[in-house]
Write a protein that holds these residues in place. Structure first.
Motif, PDB file in Angstrom:
ATOM      1  N   ASP A 195       0.813  -1.226   0.000  1.00 52.23           N
ATOM      2  CA  ASP A 195       0.000   0.000   0.000  1.00 52.23           C
ATOM      3  C   ASP A 195       0.841   1.267   0.000  1.00 52.23           C
ATOM      4  N   GLY A 196       2.149   1.136   0.199  1.00 57.15           N
ATOM      5  CA  GLY A 196       3.047   2.278   0.059  1.00 57.15           C
ATOM      6  C   GLY A 196       3.220   3.134   1.295  1.00 57.15           C
ATOM      7  N   SER A 197       2.535   2.846   2.394  1.00 53.40           N
ATOM      8  CA  SER A 197       2.719   3.664   3.583  1.00 53.40           C
ATOM      9  C   SER A 197       3.863   3.095   4.411  1.00 53.40           C
ATOM     10  N   ASP A 198       4.929   3.857   4.535  1.00 53.34           N
ATOM     11  CA  ASP A 198       6.135   3.390   5.211  1.00 53.34           C
ATOM     12  C   ASP A 198       5.905   3.088   6.686  1.00 53.34           C
ATOM     13  N   ALA A 199       5.057   3.840   7.348  1.00 54.43           N
ATOM     14  CA  ALA A 199       4.835   3.640   8.773  1.00 54.43           C
ATOM     15  C   ALA A 199       4.244   2.259   9.037  1.00 54.43           C
ATOM     16  N   ARG A 200       3.309   1.857   8.203  1.00 52.28           N
ATOM     17  CA  ARG A 200       2.669   0.553   8.394  1.00 52.28           C
ATOM     18  C   ARG A 200       3.472  -0.580   7.783  1.00 52.28           C
ATOM     19  N   THR A 201       4.325  -0.286   6.838  1.00 52.99           N
ATOM     20  CA  THR A 201       5.031  -1.338   6.103  1.00 52.99           C
ATOM     21  C   THR A 201       5.880  -2.198   7.028  1.00 52.99           C
ATOM     22  N   ASP A 202       6.599  -1.576   7.969  1.00 53.56           N
ATOM     23  CA  ASP A 202       7.442  -2.356   8.878  1.00 53.56           C
ATOM     24  C   ASP A 202       6.610  -3.320   9.715  1.00 53.56           C
ATOM     25  N   ALA A 203       5.488  -2.840  10.249  1.00 54.01           N
ATOM     26  CA  ALA A 203       4.621  -3.694  11.059  1.00 54.01           C
ATOM     27  C   ALA A 203       4.013  -4.804  10.212  1.00 54.01           C
ATOM     28  N   VAL A 204       3.570  -4.462   9.016  1.00 48.83           N
ATOM     29  CA  VAL A 204       2.971  -5.461   8.136  1.00 48.83           C
ATOM     30  C   VAL A 204       4.015  -6.477   7.703  1.00 48.83           C
ATOM     31  N   CYS A 205       5.223  -5.998   7.380  1.00 50.89           N
ATOM     32  CA  CYS A 205       6.289  -6.925   6.988  1.00 50.89           C
ATOM     33  C   CYS A 205       6.605  -7.877   8.135  1.00 50.89           C
ATOM     34  N   ALA A 206       6.639  -7.353   9.360  1.00 55.18           N
ATOM     35  CA  ALA A 206       6.886  -8.214  10.514  1.00 55.18           C
ATOM     36  C   ALA A 206       5.755  -9.229  10.669  1.00 55.18           C
ATOM     37  N   GLU A 207       4.515  -8.781  10.504  1.00 61.02           N
ATOM     38  CA  GLU A 207       3.361  -9.675  10.590  1.00 61.02           C
ATOM     39  C   GLU A 207       3.426 -10.722   9.482  1.00 61.02           C
ATOM     40  N   PHE A 208       3.760 -10.282   8.273  1.00 55.01           N
ATOM     41  CA  PHE A 208       3.856 -11.193   7.136  1.00 55.01           C
ATOM     42  C   PHE A 208       4.937 -12.239   7.387  1.00 55.01           C
ATOM     43  N   LEU A 209       6.107 -11.784   7.854  1.00 54.10           N
ATOM     44  CA  LEU A 209       7.192 -12.724   8.130  1.00 54.10           C
ATOM     45  C   LEU A 209       6.803 -13.707   9.233  1.00 54.10           C
ATOM     46  N   HIS A 210       6.069 -13.230  10.219  1.00 57.94           N
ATOM     47  CA  HIS A 210       5.587 -14.109  11.284  1.00 57.94           C
ATOM     48  C   HIS A 210       4.648 -15.175  10.703  1.00 57.94           C
ATOM     49  N   GLU A 211       3.737 -14.762   9.832  1.00 58.51           N
ATOM     50  CA  GLU A 211       2.822 -15.703   9.183  1.00 58.51           C
ATOM     51  C   GLU A 211       3.581 -16.704   8.316  1.00 58.51           C
ATOM     52  N   VAL A 212       4.583 -16.230   7.586  1.00 62.87           N
ATOM     53  CA  VAL A 212       5.387 -17.121   6.743  1.00 62.87           C
ATOM     54  C   VAL A 212       6.126 -18.133   7.617  1.00 62.87           C
ATOM     55  N   GLN A 213       6.696 -17.664   8.735  1.00 64.97           N
ATOM     56  CA  GLN A 213       7.405 -18.569   9.647  1.00 64.97           C
ATOM     57  C   GLN A 213       6.450 -19.617  10.218  1.00 64.97           C
ATOM     58  N   ASN A 214       5.239 -19.188  10.609  1.00 65.51           N
ATOM     59  CA  ASN A 214       4.253 -20.141  11.122  1.00 65.51           C
ATOM     60  C   ASN A 214       3.891 -21.173  10.064  1.00 65.51           C
ATOM     61  N   TYR A 215       3.705 -20.714   8.840  1.00 62.81           N
ATOM     62  CA  TYR A 215       3.384 -21.637   7.749  1.00 62.81           C
ATOM     63  C   TYR A 215       4.530 -22.620   7.539  1.00 62.81           C
ATOM     64  N   ARG A 216       5.749 -22.110   7.560  1.00 59.03           N
ATOM     65  CA  ARG A 216       6.926 -22.957   7.381  1.00 59.03           C
ATOM     66  C   ARG A 216       7.021 -23.994   8.498  1.00 59.03           C
ATOM     67  N   ASP A 217       6.747 -23.582   9.732  1.00 60.69           N
ATOM     68  CA  ASP A 217       6.793 -24.507  10.863  1.00 60.69           C
ATOM     69  C   ASP A 217       5.730 -25.599  10.732  1.00 60.69           C
ATOM     70  N   ARG A 218       4.512 -25.218  10.305  1.00 58.41           N
ATOM     71  CA  ARG A 218       3.461 -26.218  10.094  1.00 58.41           C
ATOM     72  C   ARG A 218       3.854 -27.180   8.981  1.00 58.41           C
ATOM     73  N   LEU A 219       4.461 -26.656   7.928  1.00 59.34           N
ATOM     74  CA  LEU A 219       4.913 -27.486   6.816  1.00 59.34           C
ATOM     75  C   LEU A 219       5.995 -28.457   7.284  1.00 59.34           C
ATOM     76  N   ALA A 220       6.935 -27.976   8.088  1.00 60.55           N
ATOM     77  CA  ALA A 220       8.001 -28.840   8.614  1.00 60.55           C
ATOM     78  C   ALA A 220       7.416 -29.958   9.472  1.00 60.55           C
ATOM     79  N   ALA A 221       6.398 -29.644  10.265  1.00 63.45           N
ATOM     80  CA  ALA A 221       5.753 -30.668  11.088  1.00 63.45           C
ATOM     81  C   ALA A 221       5.066 -31.716  10.213  1.00 63.45           C
ATOM     82  N   ARG A 222       4.414 -31.264   9.154  1.00 58.92           N
ATOM     83  CA  ARG A 222       3.770 -32.214   8.237  1.00 58.92           C
ATOM     84  C   ARG A 222       4.805 -33.099   7.551  1.00 58.92           C
ATOM     85  N   ILE A 223       5.920 -32.498   7.145  1.00 54.62           N
ATOM     86  CA  ILE A 223       6.991 -33.270   6.501  1.00 54.62           C
ATOM     87  C   ILE A 223       7.537 -34.315   7.467  1.00 54.62           C
TER      88      ILE A 223
END
Length: 97
Positions: free
Chosen positions: A47-75
């Motif tokens: 969305d281009g707003s720098d103030a929110r981008t850091d928080a959203v990126c952190a949230e996104f990375l957290h979601e990606v890490q959770n997905y990766r952890d669930r995938l590792a458990a399934r593997i």
């Protein structure tokens, strides 16, 4: 996830930002992320707003890490099942001889 512009003749107009967005989406899909996660977080990532981008990126990375952890458990579970099947097949082959 993308909404192209339209020319007066009705043809779609894919501007560079739309093309860039498609490349990001393809990259995320190729890495195995579910469409649900990409659809949910992509608008806030771009969305281009720098103030929110850091928080959203952190949230996104957290979601990606959770997905990766669930995938590792399934593997791991699938690997255990494969090992159990291999052991069973070895046992059956040994008793059939």
């Amino acid at each position: 996830m993308i909404v192209p512009g339209r020319f007066s003749n009705g043809f779609r107009d894919y501007c560079q930002s739309t093309i860039d967005r498609v490349l990001v989406i393809r990259s995320l899909l190729e890495s195995g992320l579910p469409v649900r996660l990409i659809r949910e977080l992509l608008p806030r990532l771009t969305d281009g707003s720098d103030a929110r981008t850091d928080a959203v990126c952190a949230e996104f990375l957290h979601e990606v890490q959770n997905y990766r952890d669930r995938l590792a458990a399934r593997i791991a579970a699938l690997s255990d099942q494969q090992a159990a099947l291999d052991a069973y097949l070895r046992e059956v082959r040994r008793t059939d001889l």
